[in-house]
Each structure stands twice: as structure tokens, then as C-alpha cells.
Design a protein around this motif. Sequence first.
Motif, short mmCIF file in Angstrom:
data_model
loop_
_atom_site.label_atom_id
_atom_site.label_comp_id
_atom_site.label_asym_id
_atom_site.label_seq_id
_atom_site.Cartn_x
_atom_site.Cartn_y
_atom_site.Cartn_z
N THR A 69 35.57 19.78 34.19
CA THR A 69 34.86 18.53 33.95
C THR A 69 34.71 18.27 32.46
OG1 THR A 69 32.73 19.65 34.01
CG2 THR A 69 33.52 18.74 36.08
N LEU A 70 34.57 17.01 32.12
CA LEU A 70 34.31 16.63 30.73
C LEU A 70 32.82 16.77 30.47
CD1 LEU A 70 36.44 13.37 30.71
CD2 LEU A 70 37.02 15.52 29.60
N PRO A 71 32.42 17.51 29.44
CA PRO A 71 30.99 17.67 29.16
C PRO A 71 30.38 16.38 28.60
CG PRO A 71 32.30 18.78 27.48
CD PRO A 71 33.25 18.27 28.51
N SER A 72 29.08 16.24 28.77
CA SER A 72 28.39 15.06 28.23
C SER A 72 28.27 15.18 26.71
CB SER A 72 27.01 14.93 28.86
OG SER A 72 26.23 16.05 28.53
N TYR A 73 28.10 14.03 26.06
CA TYR A 73 27.94 14.02 24.61
C TYR A 73 27.20 12.78 24.17
CZ TYR A 73 32.02 10.90 24.68
OH TYR A 73 32.88 9.87 24.93
N THR A 74 26.61 12.86 22.97
CA THR A 74 25.94 11.73 22.35
C THR A 74 26.43 11.61 20.91
OG1 THR A 74 23.99 12.06 23.72
CG2 THR A 74 23.71 10.72 21.75
N LEU A 75 26.89 10.43 20.53
CA LEU A 75 27.40 10.19 19.17
C LEU A 75 26.46 9.24 18.44
CD1 LEU A 75 31.18 9.62 19.92
CD2 LEU A 75 30.05 11.75 19.29
N ILE A 106 43.34 19.27 25.89
CA ILE A 106 42.12 18.50 25.67
C ILE A 106 42.38 17.47 24.57
CG2 ILE A 106 39.73 18.60 24.91
CD1 ILE A 106 39.64 21.44 26.07
N VAL A 107 42.02 16.22 24.82
CA VAL A 107 42.13 15.16 23.82
C VAL A 107 40.75 15.00 23.19
CG1 VAL A 107 42.64 12.73 23.40
CG2 VAL A 107 43.94 14.00 25.12
N PRO A 108 40.60 15.40 21.90
CA PRO A 108 39.28 15.32 21.26
C PRO A 108 38.98 13.91 20.76
CG PRO A 108 40.87 16.24 19.73
CD PRO A 108 41.59 16.03 21.03
N GLY A 109 37.70 13.64 20.59
CA GLY A 109 37.26 12.37 20.00
C GLY A 109 37.38 12.42 18.49
N ARG A 110 36.98 11.34 17.86
CA ARG A 110 37.08 11.23 16.41
C ARG A 110 36.08 12.17 15.73
NH1 ARG A 110 36.35 5.39 13.89
NH2 ARG A 110 34.64 5.52 15.35
N PRO A 111 36.48 12.90 14.70
CA PRO A 111 35.56 13.77 13.97
C PRO A 111 34.62 12.96 13.08
CG PRO A 111 37.67 13.79 12.90
CD PRO A 111 37.83 12.97 14.15
N ARG A 112 33.71 13.64 12.42
CA ARG A 112 32.81 12.95 11.48
C ARG A 112 33.64 12.26 10.41
NH1 ARG A 112 29.65 16.96 8.44
NH2 ARG A 112 28.64 17.29 10.43
N THR A 113 33.30 11.01 10.13
CA THR A 113 34.01 10.22 9.12
C THR A 113 32.98 9.56 8.21
OG1 THR A 113 35.74 9.74 10.74
CG2 THR A 113 35.68 8.38 8.77
N SER A 117 39.53 13.32 27.19
CA SER A 117 40.21 13.58 28.46
C SER A 117 40.75 15.00 28.47
CB SER A 117 41.34 12.58 28.70
OG SER A 117 42.38 12.79 27.76
N ARG A 118 41.11 15.45 29.67
CA ARG A 118 41.73 16.77 29.89
C ARG A 118 42.89 16.57 30.85
NH1 ARG A 118 38.21 21.64 30.81
NH2 ARG A 118 37.15 21.84 28.84
N SER A 119 43.98 17.29 30.63
CA SER A 119 45.13 17.17 31.54
C SER A 119 45.98 18.41 31.44
CB SER A 119 45.96 15.93 31.17
OG SER A 119 46.49 16.09 29.86
N VAL A 120 46.97 18.50 32.33
CA VAL A 120 47.97 19.55 32.28
C VAL A 120 49.34 18.90 32.12
CG1 VAL A 120 46.68 21.27 33.58
CG2 VAL A 120 48.08 19.63 34.80
#
Length: 87
Positions: free
Chosen positions: A23-29, A71-78, A58-61
Amino acid sequence: MAIVHQGSARSALRIDDNLVTGTLPSYTLVDLFAGFDWSKYSVELFATNVFDKRNQLSRSVSCSICTNVHIVPGRPRTLGIRVGTKF
């Protein structure tokens, strides 16, 4: 200021696929921005993903028999500055 929250979610529609990818974990940005606008010029300071939360989009095989999860990560701190002018 912008705050975005996403709860945990299944990474795949089919149950068998979801057992492999998990599962994709929850997050707050949190995004912050402030700016000034003069008659001809504008300046804006901004920071996105202020607390550098490592969110997963997202996650895939790669194939149907693989178990290596990508795993496709989100944008890092900018951090940045925008400067503009009006003609």
C-alpha cells in the motif's frame, strides 16, 4: 501557504497485485510562498515540501512474474525565488 494530505491507498486494483506491491503510505505536504509586487517588478520566495516528506506517488512491478517493486517518489524539498517584470 498550501497543505496537502493524502491518506494511505492501495497501489493496485487487483488483490493479487496489491499483495506484491503493498500500500501507499499516507503523507502530508506543506508549501510556503511569499511575494512582493511593485508597479513594474515582482519577487516571490517559495518552498515546496518544506518538511521534506518522502511521499510515494505509485508502486508497480516491471512484469507479471517479477517481485521487485518500483516506487515513484514525489517531488523533494525545493527552495527558490521568482523574479518578474511587466512590459
